[in-house]
Design an enzyme around this catalytic site. Structure first.
Site, mmCIF file in Angstrom:
data_model
loop_
_atom_site.group_PDB
_atom_site.id
_atom_site.type_symbol
_atom_site.label_atom_id
_atom_site.label_comp_id
_atom_site.label_asym_id
_atom_site.label_seq_id
_atom_site.Cartn_x
_atom_site.Cartn_y
_atom_site.Cartn_z
ATOM 1 N N CYS A 79 0.436 -1.116 -0.066
ATOM 2 C CA CYS A 79 -0.180 -0.097 -0.189
ATOM 3 C C CYS A 79 0.696 1.442 -0.019
ATOM 4 O O CYS A 79 1.368 1.689 -0.927
ATOM 5 C CB CYS A 79 -0.791 -0.164 1.204
ATOM 6 N N HIS A 168 -3.276 -5.106 1.664
ATOM 7 C CA HIS A 168 -2.835 -5.429 3.221
ATOM 8 C C HIS A 168 -2.698 -6.796 3.630
ATOM 9 O O HIS A 168 -3.744 -7.176 4.074
ATOM 10 C CB HIS A 168 -3.328 -5.009 4.126
ATOM 11 N N GLU A 170 -1.138 -8.400 5.693
ATOM 12 C CA GLU A 170 -0.527 -8.550 6.852
ATOM 13 C C GLU A 170 -1.939 -8.604 7.539
ATOM 14 O O GLU A 170 -1.904 -8.882 9.105
ATOM 15 C CB GLU A 170 0.624 -7.905 7.175
#
Ligand code: GLN
Length: 188
Positions: A79, A168, A170
């Protein structure tokens, strides 16, 4: 192999948790003295690219990281991290500018500012994708190669040691994209 996670701002802690799950050695870069430690690869997290870009300069770590990336150190940008790596940024300034991509910031407009989808990722299969005020890649050029698209837009790419995602990984339970990065680091 040791991974450094840029931890000036944004969603860096979640990258650390992913690396813990995968048993990878890592530490956080918070100030200049941290970049003197040994690290083999770097993660640039999501957050606000303008703020992160400014902090990199203010803390005097910008030039060292740029040089190491240019010398081939593997780097994974998610991002805002993707924006930091882009050579061309529409609606913003270029920061590290090491990857052959043109990105558009806050590209999905207000309505679609944040959304979730699942799409194919080259070499992995279908992956969860969480977008938060995300950019997309308008164009890859030079040596950059498209890895995934969502809603017709390029949302992941690779170029040598560079891996970037507009979403994202994560923030999901799925560790496969981080595993992909670790495999990439070992193979380089
Ligand atoms: N909109 C942010 C930027 O331009 C990126 C958002 C994110 O990292 N979740 O830097």
């Amino acid at each position: 192999m040791t991974i450094a996670v840029l931890a000036l701002q944004g969603a860096f802690a979640e990258h650390g948790q992913m690396l813990d799950k995968l048993g990878a050695d890592h530490f956080e870069i918070r100030q200049k003295r941290d970049i003197e430690k040994h690290f083999d690869a770097l993660i640039l997290p999501g957050g606000e690219s303008t703020v992160m870009g400014k902090l990199l300069k203010d803390l005097d770590i910008f030039d060292t990281l740029k040089r190491r990336i240019e010398e081939g150190m593997p780097v994974f940008g998610t991002c805002a991290g993707l924006i930091l790596l882009a050579k061309e940024v529409e609606g913003g300034t270029t920061h590290l500018g090491t990857m052959d991509i043109r990105v558009k910031r806050n590209a999905y407009g207000r309505q679609l500012g944040s959304f979730y989808t699942e799409e194919e990722f080259e070499g992995i299969g279908r992956v969860p994708m969480t977008f938060i005020r995300a950019p997309y890649i308008e164009e890859t050029f030079g040596r950059a190669h498209v890895l995934a698209r969502a809603a017709g837009k390029i949302v992941a790419a690779r170029q040598g040691g560079h891996l970037v995602t507009a979403f994202h990984p994560e923030l999901s339970e799925d560790t496969r994209i981080h595993e992909y990065f670790l495999e990439m680091c070992k193979a380089l």
